[in-house]
Structure formats: structure tokens, C-alpha cells
Design an enzyme around this catalytic site. Structure first.
Site, PDB file in Angstrom:
ATOM      1  N   GLU A   1      52.134  40.441  28.322  1.00  0.00           N
ATOM      2  CA  GLU A   1      51.203  41.330  27.614  1.00  0.00           C
ATOM      3  C   GLU A   1      50.240  40.536  26.724  1.00  0.00           C
ATOM      4  O   GLU A   1      49.957  40.905  25.591  1.00  0.00           O
ATOM      5  CB  GLU A   1      51.950  42.419  26.838  1.00  0.00           C
ATOM      6  CG  GLU A   1      52.642  43.372  27.808  1.00  0.00           C
ATOM      7  CD  GLU A   1      53.056  44.709  27.228  1.00  0.00           C
ATOM      8  OE1 GLU A   1      52.315  45.255  26.397  1.00  0.00           O
ATOM      9  OE2 GLU A   1      54.123  45.190  27.635  1.00  0.00           O
TER      10      GLU A   1
ATOM     11  N   THR B   1      49.102  36.177  26.424  1.00  0.00           N
ATOM     12  CA  THR B   1      49.737  34.939  25.940  1.00  0.00           C
ATOM     13  C   THR B   1      49.374  34.711  24.464  1.00  0.00           C
ATOM     14  O   THR B   1      48.471  35.354  23.922  1.00  0.00           O
ATOM     15  CB  THR B   1      49.232  33.728  26.751  1.00  0.00           C
ATOM     16  OG1 THR B   1      47.814  33.597  26.515  1.00  0.00           O
ATOM     17  CG2 THR B   1      49.494  33.888  28.239  1.00  0.00           C
TER      18      THR B   1
HETATM   19  C1  LIG Z   1      58.742  38.817  33.563  1.00  0.00           C
HETATM   20  C2  LIG Z   1      57.310  39.213  33.539  1.00  0.00           C
HETATM   21  C3  LIG Z   1      56.962  40.562  33.516  1.00  0.00           C
HETATM   22  C4  LIG Z   1      55.619  40.942  33.556  1.00  0.00           C
HETATM   23  N1  LIG Z   1      55.297  42.292  33.651  1.00  0.00           N
HETATM   24  C5  LIG Z   1      54.007  42.638  33.909  1.00  0.00           C
HETATM   25  C6  LIG Z   1      53.657  44.009  34.213  1.00  0.00           C
HETATM   26  O1  LIG Z   1      54.509  44.903  34.197  1.00  0.00           O
HETATM   27  N2  LIG Z   1      52.363  44.278  34.526  1.00  0.00           N
HETATM   28  C7  LIG Z   1      51.386  43.328  34.551  1.00  0.00           C
HETATM   29  O2  LIG Z   1      50.246  43.651  34.863  1.00  0.00           O
HETATM   30  N3  LIG Z   1      51.681  42.021  34.260  1.00  0.00           N
HETATM   31  C8  LIG Z   1      52.959  41.661  33.954  1.00  0.00           C
HETATM   32  N4  LIG Z   1      53.276  40.351  33.688  1.00  0.00           N
HETATM   33  C9  LIG Z   1      52.205  39.357  33.697  1.00  0.00           C
HETATM   34  C10 LIG Z   1      51.868  38.759  32.336  1.00  0.00           C
HETATM   35  O3  LIG Z   1      51.255  39.711  31.511  1.00  0.00           O
HETATM   36  C11 LIG Z   1      51.000  37.518  32.602  1.00  0.00           C
HETATM   37  O4  LIG Z   1      51.861  36.524  33.149  1.00  0.00           O
HETATM   38  C12 LIG Z   1      50.299  37.019  31.375  1.00  0.00           C
HETATM   39  O5  LIG Z   1      49.321  37.927  30.945  1.00  0.00           O
HETATM   40  C13 LIG Z   1      49.637  35.646  31.613  1.00  0.00           C
HETATM   41  O6  LIG Z   1      48.869  35.636  32.768  1.00  0.00           O
HETATM   42  P1  LIG Z   1      49.085  34.469  33.858  1.00  0.00           P
HETATM   43  O7  LIG Z   1      50.532  34.366  34.121  1.00  0.00           O
HETATM   44  O8  LIG Z   1      48.174  34.725  34.990  1.00  0.00           O
HETATM   45  O9  LIG Z   1      48.628  33.158  33.098  1.00  0.00           O
HETATM   46  P2  LIG Z   1      47.118  32.577  33.058  1.00  0.00           P
HETATM   47  O10 LIG Z   1      46.197  33.624  32.624  1.00  0.00           O
HETATM   48  O11 LIG Z   1      46.839  31.858  34.323  1.00  0.00           O
HETATM   49  O12 LIG Z   1      47.266  31.513  31.882  1.00  0.00           O
HETATM   50  C14 LIG Z   1      47.817  30.215  32.065  1.00  0.00           C
HETATM   51  C15 LIG Z   1      47.698  29.476  30.730  1.00  0.00           C
HETATM   52  O13 LIG Z   1      46.316  29.319  30.400  1.00  0.00           O
HETATM   53  C16 LIG Z   1      46.063  29.873  29.129  1.00  0.00           C
HETATM   54  N5  LIG Z   1      44.694  30.399  29.102  1.00  0.00           N
HETATM   55  C17 LIG Z   1      44.119  31.279  29.954  1.00  0.00           C
HETATM   56  N6  LIG Z   1      42.853  31.533  29.595  1.00  0.00           N
HETATM   57  C18 LIG Z   1      42.627  30.800  28.466  1.00  0.00           C
HETATM   58  C19 LIG Z   1      41.494  30.626  27.601  1.00  0.00           C
HETATM   59  N7  LIG Z   1      40.337  31.289  27.800  1.00  0.00           N
HETATM   60  N8  LIG Z   1      41.611  29.791  26.536  1.00  0.00           N
HETATM   61  C20 LIG Z   1      42.790  29.145  26.309  1.00  0.00           C
HETATM   62  N9  LIG Z   1      43.878  29.258  27.104  1.00  0.00           N
HETATM   63  C21 LIG Z   1      43.802  30.076  28.155  1.00  0.00           C
HETATM   64  C22 LIG Z   1      47.106  30.951  28.946  1.00  0.00           C
HETATM   65  O14 LIG Z   1      47.289  31.258  27.562  1.00  0.00           O
HETATM   66  C23 LIG Z   1      48.307  30.271  29.568  1.00  0.00           C
HETATM   67  O15 LIG Z   1      48.883  29.370  28.634  1.00  0.00           O
HETATM   68  C24 LIG Z   1      54.603  39.967  33.569  1.00  0.00           C
HETATM   69  C25 LIG Z   1      54.954  38.606  33.548  1.00  0.00           C
HETATM   70  C26 LIG Z   1      56.280  38.228  33.569  1.00  0.00           C
HETATM   71  C27 LIG Z   1      56.609  36.761  33.622  1.00  0.00           C
END
Ligand SMILES: Cc1cc2nc3c(=O)[nH]c(=O)nc-3n(C[C@H](O)[C@H](O)[C@H](O)COP(=O)(O)OP(=O)(O)OC[C@H]3O[C@@H](n4cnc5c(N)ncnc54)[C@H](O)[C@@H]3O)c2cc1C
Length: 382
Positions: free
Chosen positions: A366, A368
């Protein structure tokens, strides 16, 4: 200024605390170990009305408020986070979009089941190729006659593949805005719709008794009437849902942080080293004092965000602060609680091992911690 809970909120907190200790604590370690979904616990939470907490009675809810949900999440997470996230995702990500944006017909069809806990809904925003940057959504939905045809995939979707999952709401690109950006809309996809496939559950580091899947949509057709709210409002909808959801995740994180204090206090009084309980040593006392300090300040932060939200005031920055602080604190407390437990803290039979594994996702899901900082900085005018 009054920081005390109302009688109703206090009574709810106590009943959820008793439930967590009596019904969740004895069985959850086995679910966690076997990666099984705790259907019986969900059924009991449904009977207690927890899935309907912040919704009006006319929809089958309990007529409470979002703060009541947060209190329940805190008490559950004090014992176990898989159960807490199941409730959090079911209410604030599953039912809430339908309550906030659904038509009368959509609400009448779905809310009674979702609010009683008889059915669960997932919220499909994240994709394999994009999470924080939701503008990068690739899933597309094209209107073909009176049906949406959806193609694409979603990653990490909570509560999307249980035996009682009734639907997922899916964000999809439905066109192009006048400024050239993607037009995003939200569409309800009932479970079992042809072309909608739920992959087997992920192998996760933590939250092992909660349900998380990748979803694919392959020429998946749903009626045009399954559009949730207005076409093109998908972006605004999920921003609203995630702002609220951050307060709930903060509450969950505070529960985990407080659970670490509970377990550490107990252990520090029992465990002997050099002829006395380790709790007699100031090094251990200071660790526990710092853990309590962190849980307490994080609690104040989420109470503040919830109070602003319920007063109808802007709360975006406060929700981001609460989520950022509480998740950091949860990870800190889990690390220290494990340290206090020594080698036993590394054994899965001790709750702190579960707390440790469950804490990290709180800095990711929800939004990072980096995204929370971006929200705070932007709200400060940067
Ligand atoms: C167990 C689990 C349950 C989940 N449940 C749901 C759900 O029900 N519905 C749903 O839609 N999602 C869900 N998620 C997804 C979760 O919300 C995302 O994993 C999260 O928002 C991060 O997105 P990402 O994994 O694509 O990481 P990315 O967005 O790829 O980020 C990778 C890294 O880069 C950093 N980063 C990205 N952009 C920037 C920036 N502009 N500046 C600095 N740093 C940056 C991030 O902070 C992170 O450290 C779930 C995830 C997990 C693991």
C-alpha cells in the site's frame, strides 16, 4: 484535546483483543507453517461483525467508523498479521471501493456478502511490471457492445483466490485522456468469469496464512455495467482508497510493534542469564522501553490521521506519516524482539519469529516508504 477512546471503541478493542488471544493465537502458527487460509477465523470474525465495522447498517454494516476498523486491526496484529491483513484488505481494499463508488445495484448485489464476511473481494491495482507507478498500468479494457473485454495481469493481489472470493476490482486502461495520459477505470470482475485465471499462491517471506495471487485476464468479458463509478476516474478512486488504507496499515503495524513489546516483556521476565532474569539488565530494559516508545508514538500518528479523516479534513500527509512511521517502528521492534529472544527468536515456534517475517512487507505494501516520503514532500509543497 482528549486522547481517550470512547466507551464503544474501548469495548470493541477489548472484544477483539479477547478474540485474538482466545481464537487466533492457539491456531495461527499451524496455519502459518502450512500456508493455509484460516477460514474458521474469518467465519468467526464475520459473526463478530468485523467485516462490516465502518459501513452503515443499511448495507449490512455495523454503523461504526474507520477508526473502529483500525482498532480491530491493531488488536489482531498484536497477535497475528496474516489475519489482520485479511481483514484490512477485505474491508478497506475489497468492500470500500464498492461502498464509495458503486451503483445502488452493485452495492445491493455485493455489499451484504462482503460486510458479513461470507465473501471476500480483492483490489487489483499492482501489475507484474508496475506497482508504485500506477500510471504505468498495462492492463486494458475495451468496450465491445455491452461488454468490457479485459486483457492483462495483476500481481500480489490479496484475498483474490480463496474459496470465498467473490470478485476483484481491476484497474485498467480504457482510453486516452485529452492531455495524452492514460484513461484509467475500475471494473468489477466476478470470480469464475471465463478468461479470468488465478495463479497458485505465491511462496512468501511472511503473511503466510494470508491469500495472495497473480491474476491474468485473457479476453475476459464482463457486462458494461460492471464499471465501478465513472469511466476515467480510476486514478482518483485508488488514490482515495490508498490514502485511507494507509491509516489501516499503520494501525496494523502498531499492533505488530505492540505485540513485540508484549512478547519481549514476557520473555525478559522468564529467561535467566548470569543468575537472573534478563529483564533485570538495563540493556534489555532500555530496548523494551524504546520499543514501547515507538509503538506509542506510531499509535498517536495513526489516531491523528484517522481523527482528521473522520472530521472531513485533509489527511493525506498525516496518513503517509502514520504509515511511514508505524511500518518503520514495526520493523525496528520485530528486530529487537528477536534479539531479546536470542536463539529462540530465530525459531518459528516463537511468535516473534512470525512478527519478524511479517514486518518487512509493511514498508512495501500500500505504498513503499519511499512513496510515503514522496507524498509528504509533495504535500509540503516540494
Ligand atoms: C504480500 C503482498 C500483498 C499485496 N497486496 C496487494 C493488493 O491486494 N492489491 C494491489 O494492488 N497490490 C498489492 N500488493 C502490491 C504492493 O502494493 C506493491 O508491491 C507496492 O506498492 C510496491 O510496488 P512494486 O512491488 O511494483 O515496487 P516498485 O514500484 O517497482 O518499487 C521498487 C523500489 O523502487 C522504489 N521506487 C519506485 N519509484 C520510486 C521513486 N519515484 N523514487 C524513489 N524510489 C522509488 C520503491 O520504493 C521500491 O523500493 C501487495 C504486495 C505484497 C508483497
Amino acid at each position: 484535546m482528549d486522547f481517550r477512546l470512547s466507551e464503544e471503541h474501548e469495548a470493541l478493542r477489548e472484544s477483539v483483543r479477547d478474540f485474538a488471544r482466545e481464537a487466533v493465537a492457539p491456531v495461527i502458527a499451524e496455519h502459518y507453517e502450512r500456508h493455509t487460509f484460516p477460514y474458521e477465523i474469518v467465519r468467526q470474525m464475520g459473526k463478530m461483525g468485523l467485516f462490516g465495522l465502518p459501513f452503515p447498517e443499511e448495507h449490512g454494516g455495523m454503523g461504526g467508523d474507520y477508526f473502529a476498523l483500525c482498532l480491530a486491526l491493531e488488536e489482531l496484529a498484536r497477535v497475528d498479521s496474516s489475519v489482520a491483513i485479511t481483514l484490512e484488505a477485505a474491508v478497506s481494499l475489497g468492500a470500500m471501493p464498492i461502498f464509495r463508488f458503486g451503483t445502488d445495484e452493485q452495492q445491493a448485489r455485493w455489499l451484504p456478502k462482503l460486510l458479513s464476511g461470507e465473501a471476500l473481494a480483492g483490489f487489483g491495482l499492482t501489475e507484474p511490471g508496475t506497482g508504485s507507478d500506477a500510471g504505468g498500468t498495462q492492463t486494458r479494457a475495451v468496450l465491445d457492445g455491452d461488454e468490457w473485454v479485459i486483457n492483462g495481469s495483476k500481481a500480489f493481489i490479496t484475498n483474490s483466490g480463496t474459496d470465498i472470493t467473490a470478485l476483484v476490482t481491476v484497474t485498467a486502461v480504457t482510453g486516452t485522456n485529452p492531455d495524452g495520459s492514460k484513461e484509467l477505470s475500475t471494473i468489477i470482475v466476478p470470480s469464475g468469469t471465463p478468461g479470468f485465471t488465478v495463479a497458485p499462491g505465491y511462496s512468501k517471506v511472511g503473511w503466510n496464512a494470508s491469500d495472495t495471487h497473480e491474476l491474468t485476464f485473457d479476453d475476459c468479458r464482463v457486462p458494461a455495467g460492471n464499471l465501478l463509478g465513472e469511466r476515467g476516474r480510476g486514478f482518483a478512486q485508488f488514490l482515495r482508497i490508498l490514502d485511507e488504507g494507509r491509516i489501516a496499515i499503520a494501525a496494523l503495524a502498531v499492533g505488530l510493534a505492540q505485540g513485540c513489546v508484549d512478547e519481549s516483556l514476557k520473555y525478559a521476565k522468564e529467561r535467566q542469564a548470569f543468575g537472573q532474569p534478563i529483564g533485570n539488565y538495563q540493556a534489555i530494559q532500555f530496548k523494551i522501553a524504546d520499543m514501547e516508545l515507538k509503538a506509542h508514538t506510531a499509535r498517536l500518528a495513526y489516531h491523528d490521521a484517522a481523527a482528521r479523516m473522520l472530521a472531513g479534513e485533509p489527511f493525506k500527509r498525516q496518513a503517509a506519516i502514520a504509515k511511514l512511521h508505524a511500518s518503520t517502528v514495526a520493523v525496528d521492534n520485530a528486530r529487537e524482539a528477536t534479539q531479546i529472544h536470542g536463539g529462540y527468536g530465530f525459531m518459528n515456534e516463537y511468535p516473534v519469529a512470525r512478527f519478524w517475517r511479517d514486518s518487512k512487507i509493511l514498508e512495501i505494501g500500500e505504498g513503499t516508504s519511499e512513496v510515503q516520503r514522496m507524498i509528504i514532500a509533495r504535500d509540503l509543497g516540494l
